[in-house]
Design a protein around this motif. Structure first.
Motif, PDB file in Angstrom:
ATOM      1  N   ASN A 143       0.844  -1.193   0.000  1.00  0.00           N
ATOM      2  CA  ASN A 143       0.000   0.000   0.000  1.00  0.00           C
ATOM      3  C   ASN A 143       0.879   1.243   0.000  1.00  0.00           C
ATOM      4  O   ASN A 143       1.414   1.656   1.031  1.00  0.00           O
ATOM      5  CB  ASN A 143      -0.925   0.024   1.209  1.00  0.00           C
ATOM      6  CG  ASN A 143      -1.816   1.257   1.195  1.00  0.00           C
ATOM      7  OD1 ASN A 143      -2.161   1.770   0.128  1.00  0.00           O
ATOM      8  ND2 ASN A 143      -2.179   1.741   2.361  1.00  0.00           N
ATOM      9  N   PRO A 160      -6.649   0.743   4.309  1.00  0.00           N
ATOM     10  CA  PRO A 160      -5.584  -0.204   4.659  1.00  0.00           C
ATOM     11  C   PRO A 160      -6.075  -1.356   5.527  1.00  0.00           C
ATOM     12  O   PRO A 160      -5.596  -2.490   5.398  1.00  0.00           O
ATOM     13  CB  PRO A 160      -4.573   0.664   5.417  1.00  0.00           C
ATOM     14  CG  PRO A 160      -4.810   2.042   4.935  1.00  0.00           C
ATOM     15  CD  PRO A 160      -6.287   2.122   4.682  1.00  0.00           C
ATOM     16  N   HIS A 220       2.636  -1.994   4.395  1.00  0.00           N
ATOM     17  CA  HIS A 220       1.918  -0.728   4.531  1.00  0.00           C
ATOM     18  C   HIS A 220       2.908   0.385   4.883  1.00  0.00           C
ATOM     19  O   HIS A 220       3.627   0.285   5.890  1.00  0.00           O
ATOM     20  CB  HIS A 220       0.864  -0.850   5.633  1.00  0.00           C
ATOM     21  CG  HIS A 220       0.116   0.409   5.912  1.00  0.00           C
ATOM     22  ND1 HIS A 220      -0.689   1.020   4.973  1.00  0.00           N
ATOM     23  CD2 HIS A 220       0.049   1.182   7.032  1.00  0.00           C
ATOM     24  CE1 HIS A 220      -1.233   2.114   5.507  1.00  0.00           C
ATOM     25  NE2 HIS A 220      -0.790   2.239   6.753  1.00  0.00           N
ATOM     26  N   SER A 278       3.898   3.841   6.321  1.00  0.00           N
ATOM     27  CA  SER A 278       3.375   4.804   7.285  1.00  0.00           C
ATOM     28  C   SER A 278       4.377   5.946   7.464  1.00  0.00           C
ATOM     29  O   SER A 278       5.230   6.165   6.605  1.00  0.00           O
ATOM     30  CB  SER A 278       3.038   4.117   8.611  1.00  0.00           C
ATOM     31  OG  SER A 278       2.266   4.979   9.443  1.00  0.00           O
ATOM     32  N   VAL A 335      -4.210  -2.408  10.457  1.00  0.00           N
ATOM     33  CA  VAL A 335      -3.369  -3.417   9.809  1.00  0.00           C
ATOM     34  C   VAL A 335      -2.953  -4.490  10.814  1.00  0.00           C
ATOM     35  O   VAL A 335      -3.037  -5.689  10.532  1.00  0.00           O
ATOM     36  CB  VAL A 335      -2.140  -2.751   9.166  1.00  0.00           C
ATOM     37  CG1 VAL A 335      -1.137  -3.806   8.687  1.00  0.00           C
ATOM     38  CG2 VAL A 335      -2.554  -1.872   7.993  1.00  0.00           C
ATOM     39  N   HIS A 350       2.417  -9.110   7.978  1.00  0.00           N
ATOM     40  CA  HIS A 350       2.471  -7.736   7.483  1.00  0.00           C
ATOM     41  C   HIS A 350       3.747  -7.040   7.948  1.00  0.00           C
ATOM     42  O   HIS A 350       4.394  -7.483   8.914  1.00  0.00           O
ATOM     43  CB  HIS A 350       1.263  -6.924   7.988  1.00  0.00           C
ATOM     44  CG  HIS A 350       1.303  -6.669   9.456  1.00  0.00           C
ATOM     45  ND1 HIS A 350       0.726  -7.520  10.387  1.00  0.00           N
ATOM     46  CD2 HIS A 350       1.877  -5.671  10.193  1.00  0.00           C
ATOM     47  CE1 HIS A 350       0.920  -7.056  11.585  1.00  0.00           C
ATOM     48  NE2 HIS A 350       1.625  -5.922  11.510  1.00  0.00           N
ATOM     49  N   ILE A 385       4.610  -2.898   8.674  1.00  0.00           N
ATOM     50  CA  ILE A 385       4.311  -1.471   8.634  1.00  0.00           C
ATOM     51  C   ILE A 385       5.657  -0.768   8.566  1.00  0.00           C
ATOM     52  O   ILE A 385       6.496  -0.937   9.468  1.00  0.00           O
ATOM     53  CB  ILE A 385       3.534  -1.042   9.884  1.00  0.00           C
ATOM     54  CG1 ILE A 385       2.145  -1.708   9.900  1.00  0.00           C
ATOM     55  CG2 ILE A 385       3.397   0.480   9.946  1.00  0.00           C
ATOM     56  CD1 ILE A 385       1.438  -1.611  11.235  1.00  0.00           C
TER      57      ILE A 385
END
Length: 283
Positions: A51, A76, A92, A94, A130, A137, A139
């Motif tokens: 993302n 998200p 993701h 951030s 998330v 995942h 971040i």
């Protein structure tokens, strides 16, 4: 195939230079519609999702936090839940804006958060969504992104520096400028490693080195571009904005290097590449 949300942003543009990337624009996946984002993942059935899209207007978010919340948090979250159901990695991107920017010590990934405004609040909500999805995942918080594409500090300084003999630039905000190309390469590497080792799931930091003030960054831009523009240091209160900016945007990136073998990039090398790319585009 890696599916990328975002197509025209700085990191998304850099990602599209990599083989095996499918990038979705707003028409293909409306970030204000979380269900559409989830449907796009199911339709493409990728090996991983990155993302790279966000509501990044820090000042605009103050006036439109509801939309920022849908783009930066709800979407998200829907992406992460879909990836968790399909058991594929979700990366993701951030921001340092999830912190309050106090002190001078680089923020570690597990440091207490405390966003100063709507943008940081919505990005922090996105991180929580998330994590809450429960899938594999990463971040990846970053800061001060720049490239030859889109709007960013480097391009703004180049424009203003050619128009003016002198500029006032904030010197009491310090962070690590980060080339979008290096963020793109990091996310692809992390996606591959997460596919092999779900235990690497977590929150990480990635920003350029060395840490500098905006004023020092501006001076380096002018020096490398051969622009004769004098930079005068000012404090943040002399350049008021609708949203507060963190004074300390330093990020501790040691865990990213330890877990993924990805060191902090030297932003000066990235700056040289961006300046060369912009010069080539003029030819």
């Amino acid at each position: 195939m890696i599916l990328v949300f975002g197509k025209t942003g700085q990191v998304a543009c850099a990602l599209q230079r990599t083989d095996g990337i499918t990038a979705l624009d707003r028409q293909a996946a409306d970030l204000t519609d979380p269900a559409a984002c989830a449907a796009a993942i199911r339709a493409h059935r990728p090996q991983a999702v990155i993302n790279a899209a966000a509501f990044t207007g820090v000042d605009a978010a103050e006036a439109d936090e509801a939309v920022a919340e849908r783009v930066n948090a709800a979407a998200p979250g829907a992406m992460a839940e879909t990836c968790a159901a399909m058991d594929i990695p979700f990366i993701h991107i951030s921001t340092d804006y999830v912190f309050d920017g106090t002190g001078e010590t680089p923020f570690a990934p597990d440091a207490p958060t405390g966003p100063l405004g709507a943008y940081g609040r919505t990005k922090l909500a996105g991180e929580r969504a998330v994590r809450g999805a429960g899938g594999r995942h990463a971040i990846l918080r970053t800061a001060w992104v720049f490239s030859a594409h889109g709007s960013n500090f480097v391009k703004t300084m180049l424009r203003l520096g050619r128009e003016r003999d002198a500029l006032n630039v904030v010197s009491d905000q310090v962070g690590g400028p980060t080339p979008a190309a290096d963020i793109a390469a990091a996310t692809v590497s992390i996606a591959g490693q997460l596919a092999q080792d779900p235990a690497k799931t977590g929150t990480y930091h990635f920003s350029g080195a060395p840490d500098v003030s905006w004023a020092c960054f501006a001076r380096e831009i002018f020096a490398r571009a051969g622009i004769a523009c004098t930079v005068t240091d000012i404090v943040s209160s002399q350049y008021p904005t609708p949203a507060l900016r963190p004074a300390n945007s330093r990020l501790d990136c040691a865990e990213t290097a330890r877990v993924f073998g990805i060191p902090r990039p030297d932003w000066r090398a990235g700056l040289a590449q961006v300046l060369a790319e912009l010069e080539a585009d003029k030819a």
